[in-house]
Every structure is written in C-alpha cells, then in structure tokens.
Scaffold this active site. Sequence first.
Site, PDB file in Angstrom:
ATOM      1  N   GLY A  45       0.840  -1.204   0.000  1.00 58.45           N
ATOM      2  CA  GLY A  45       0.000   0.000   0.000  1.00 58.45           C
ATOM      3  C   GLY A  45       0.864   1.239   0.000  1.00 58.45           C
ATOM      4  O   GLY A  45       1.984   1.227   0.535  1.00 58.45           O
ATOM      5  N   GLN A  50       3.161   9.952   0.774  1.00 59.63           N
ATOM      6  CA  GLN A  50       4.434   9.246   0.997  1.00 59.63           C
ATOM      7  C   GLN A  50       5.446   9.521  -0.118  1.00 59.63           C
ATOM      8  O   GLN A  50       6.635   9.262   0.043  1.00 59.63           O
ATOM      9  CB  GLN A  50       4.200   7.737   1.129  1.00 59.63           C
ATOM     10  CG  GLN A  50       3.436   7.350   2.389  1.00 59.63           C
ATOM     11  CD  GLN A  50       3.238   5.864   2.480  1.00 59.63           C
ATOM     12  OE1 GLN A  50       2.253   5.328   1.987  1.00 59.63           O
ATOM     13  NE2 GLN A  50       4.175   5.165   3.089  1.00 59.63           N
ATOM     14  N   CYS A  95       5.247   0.095   7.397  1.00 57.49           N
ATOM     15  CA  CYS A  95       4.990   1.249   6.522  1.00 57.49           C
ATOM     16  C   CYS A  95       6.271   1.602   5.784  1.00 57.49           C
ATOM     17  O   CYS A  95       7.345   1.661   6.410  1.00 57.49           O
ATOM     18  CB  CYS A  95       4.542   2.430   7.395  1.00 57.49           C
ATOM     19  SG  CYS A  95       4.255   3.945   6.470  1.00 57.49           S
ATOM     20  N   LEU A  96       6.158   1.843   4.499  1.00 57.81           N
ATOM     21  CA  LEU A  96       7.352   2.193   3.715  1.00 57.81           C
ATOM     22  C   LEU A  96       7.971   3.509   4.177  1.00 57.81           C
ATOM     23  O   LEU A  96       9.140   3.755   3.910  1.00 57.81           O
ATOM     24  CB  LEU A  96       6.992   2.265   2.222  1.00 57.81           C
ATOM     25  CG  LEU A  96       6.678   0.920   1.564  1.00 57.81           C
ATOM     26  CD1 LEU A  96       6.108   1.126   0.164  1.00 57.81           C
ATOM     27  CD2 LEU A  96       7.922   0.038   1.508  1.00 57.81           C
ATOM     28  N   HIS A 137      -4.985   2.109   7.290  1.00 58.94           N
ATOM     29  CA  HIS A 137      -3.596   2.588   7.397  1.00 58.94           C
ATOM     30  C   HIS A 137      -3.350   3.701   6.370  1.00 58.94           C
ATOM     31  O   HIS A 137      -2.779   4.743   6.701  1.00 58.94           O
ATOM     32  CB  HIS A 137      -2.648   1.397   7.166  1.00 58.94           C
ATOM     33  CG  HIS A 137      -1.193   1.742   7.161  1.00 58.94           C
ATOM     34  ND1 HIS A 137      -0.330   1.368   8.167  1.00 58.94           N
ATOM     35  CD2 HIS A 137      -0.439   2.435   6.273  1.00 58.94           C
ATOM     36  CE1 HIS A 137       0.882   1.819   7.900  1.00 58.94           C
ATOM     37  NE2 HIS A 137       0.849   2.466   6.737  1.00 58.94           N
ATOM     38  N   GLU A 138      -3.799   3.473   5.140  1.00 51.05           N
ATOM     39  CA  GLU A 138      -3.526   4.452   4.068  1.00 51.05           C
ATOM     40  C   GLU A 138      -4.382   5.715   4.225  1.00 51.05           C
ATOM     41  O   GLU A 138      -3.899   6.827   3.963  1.00 51.05           O
ATOM     42  CB  GLU A 138      -3.747   3.807   2.692  1.00 51.05           C
ATOM     43  CG  GLU A 138      -2.867   2.601   2.395  1.00 51.05           C
ATOM     44  CD  GLU A 138      -1.372   2.827   2.569  1.00 51.05           C
ATOM     45  OE1 GLU A 138      -0.925   3.987   2.493  1.00 51.05           O
ATOM     46  OE2 GLU A 138      -0.659   1.848   2.817  1.00 51.05           O
ATOM     47  N   HIS A 141      -2.776   8.064   6.458  1.00 51.60           N
ATOM     48  CA  HIS A 141      -1.746   8.891   5.799  1.00 51.60           C
ATOM     49  C   HIS A 141      -2.378  10.149   5.183  1.00 51.60           C
ATOM     50  O   HIS A 141      -1.800  11.235   5.239  1.00 51.60           O
ATOM     51  CB  HIS A 141      -1.069   8.110   4.671  1.00 51.60           C
ATOM     52  CG  HIS A 141       0.054   7.224   5.098  1.00 51.60           C
ATOM     53  ND1 HIS A 141       1.198   7.703   5.699  1.00 51.60           N
ATOM     54  CD2 HIS A 141       0.226   5.886   4.999  1.00 51.60           C
ATOM     55  CE1 HIS A 141       2.027   6.695   5.947  1.00 51.60           C
ATOM     56  NE2 HIS A 141       1.453   5.574   5.536  1.00 51.60           N
TER      57      HIS A 141
HETATM   58  C1  Y12 Z   1      -1.259  -4.030   6.670  1.00 48.19           C
HETATM   59  C2  Y12 Z   1      -0.531  -3.134   7.367  1.00 48.19           C
HETATM   60  C3  Y12 Z   1      -0.021  -2.026   6.765  1.00 48.19           C
HETATM   61  C4  Y12 Z   1      -0.274  -1.800   5.430  1.00 48.19           C
HETATM   62  C5  Y12 Z   1       0.258  -0.565   4.783  1.00 48.19           C
HETATM   63  C6  Y12 Z   1       1.207  -0.818   3.688  1.00 48.19           C
HETATM   64  N1  Y12 Z   1       2.503  -1.146   4.188  1.00 48.19           N
HETATM   65  C7  Y12 Z   1       3.492  -1.598   3.399  1.00 48.19           C
HETATM   66  O1  Y12 Z   1       3.293  -1.769   2.214  1.00 48.19           O
HETATM   67  C8  Y12 Z   1       4.789  -1.833   4.041  1.00 48.19           C
HETATM   68  C9  Y12 Z   1       5.822  -2.281   3.339  1.00 48.19           C
HETATM   69  C10 Y12 Z   1       7.165  -2.475   3.877  1.00 48.19           C
HETATM   70  C11 Y12 Z   1       8.140  -3.017   3.058  1.00 48.19           C
HETATM   71  C12 Y12 Z   1       9.430  -3.184   3.515  1.00 48.19           C
HETATM   72  O2  Y12 Z   1      10.441  -3.646   2.691  1.00 48.19           O
HETATM   73  C13 Y12 Z   1      10.652  -4.985   2.481  1.00 48.19           C
HETATM   74  O3  Y12 Z   1       9.984  -5.831   3.012  1.00 48.19           O
HETATM   75  C14 Y12 Z   1      11.754  -5.323   1.538  1.00 48.19           C
HETATM   76  C15 Y12 Z   1       9.753  -2.836   4.803  1.00 48.19           C
HETATM   77  O4  Y12 Z   1      11.037  -3.129   5.270  1.00 48.19           O
HETATM   78  C16 Y12 Z   1      11.963  -2.143   5.375  1.00 48.19           C
HETATM   79  O5  Y12 Z   1      11.719  -1.045   4.997  1.00 48.19           O
HETATM   80  C17 Y12 Z   1      13.269  -2.523   5.955  1.00 48.19           C
HETATM   81  C18 Y12 Z   1       8.796  -2.269   5.619  1.00 48.19           C
HETATM   82  C19 Y12 Z   1       7.499  -2.074   5.161  1.00 48.19           C
HETATM   83  C20 Y12 Z   1      -1.005  -2.700   4.749  1.00 48.19           C
HETATM   84  C21 Y12 Z   1      -1.507  -3.819   5.364  1.00 48.19           C
HETATM   85 CO    CO Z   2       2.210   3.665   5.620  1.00 51.02          CO
END
Ligand code: Y12
Ligand code: CO
Length: 171
Positions: A45, A50, A95-96, A137-138, A141
């Site tokens: 997401g 962001q 969260c990214l 979550h989004e 934001h």
């Molecule tokens: C459930 C909870 C939160 C959401 C919101 C969207 N969140 C994400 O897309 C998070 C992504 C994410 C990716 C990462 O990178 C890797 O896994 C390679 C990460 O790790 C680092 O940055 C080190 C952290 C978060 C949707 C549903």
């Molecule tokens: Co986020």
Amino acid sequence: MVLTIITYPDKRLKTRSTAVEIFDHALHTFLDDMYETMISSNGIGLAAIQVANPLRVLILCIPDEEGNQHQNNLLEIINPVIADPKGTTLYQEGCLSVPGFYEDVERYESLTLHYQDRHGKASTLEAADLLAIAIQHEIDHLDGKLFIEKLTYNRRKKFEKEYKKALKEKK
Ligand code: Y12
Ligand code: CO
C-alpha cells in the site's frame, strides 16, 4: 518512473491531503508512478503523501495466498470515505515511510468504502481483514497520521529510541 518515498520524521507526512478534483492524464501518470514505486519497494500500500504529493490518493495491491501481487488486484482509491466500520482486529503493521519497524495496531475488522476511480467514477467496496486494515492505514496517511501514533506511550518511546539508533547507523 520510481518516485522517492519520504520517511519519518519528515514533517510532510503530517500534511492533511486535499481532495482530487481533476481526473486528467497527469493524475493517471502519477498513479502509474505510485504503482511502480510501491512494487519496487515491496509494498502492498502507498498513499500519495508518501511520495510528497498531498492528494487524497492511495493504492493497494494485496498479495494472494502464495504471497504474490498481481496488477489486476491493484486498487486505485481516490477521495475515500469510510462508512459502517465494524469490529476490531489486531495486525502487525509496517509502513514504507517507517522502514524496518513493525508493530501491532488495532483497527476496524470490516468496513464499507466509498471512493472514486482514476476517471472520477464513484465506487463502493466492502472490505474485511487485511484489505480493511490496509485501507485504514492508508487513509490515516491522507489525514497526516502514521501508525506509530497509535502505539502506547511506552511502545512509542521504545520505537523512537530504536528508530533514532537505526538512522544513526545508516549514516
Ligand atoms: C497491513 C498493514 C499495513 C499496510 C500498509 C502498507 N505497508 C506496506 O506496504 C509496508 C511495506 C514495507 C516493506 C518493507 O520492505 C521490504 O519488506 C523489503 C519494509 O522493510 C523495510 O523497509 C526494511 C517495511 C514495510 C497494509 C496492510
Ligand atoms: Co504507511
């Protein structure tokens, strides 16, 4: 084009984003860039703020049972409004814009979402489980809120200490 994701504690993440009124080619290009950015960072997401654009735009691509993301499952959500939230659930969120940190957060279990698509067409969807959690979550934001603001005082303090340490080690 892959856009730059801004990260906590960047103050722009506190911005309350404004509604989209013009559904033109520039918006479509921006949505395509958001998708490329989210996928290239392994996200499920992403909200426009962001990538430093304060519009009420978010995208979601929930993985299938095997953990694979498919572009045909991409949801482009513009000017969303939550209705009829039900129940509560805990999920370990990430969260990214807060890289490397995951924490349990309480959210509604299911909801109805009213939104517009990239052409401005009004749509409604029923969401539960991971999709409902990701939507909340989004949308947070879009209102300038991060999931870390939902932590207890002690967990937030622990987060701030660990995050600062990780930022120092990165430099
Ligand atoms: C459930 C909870 C939160 C959401 C919101 C969207 N969140 C994400 O897309 C998070 C992504 C994410 C990716 C990462 O990178 C890797 O896994 C390679 C990460 O790790 C680092 O940055 C080190 C952290 C978060 C949707 C549903
Ligand atoms: Co986020």
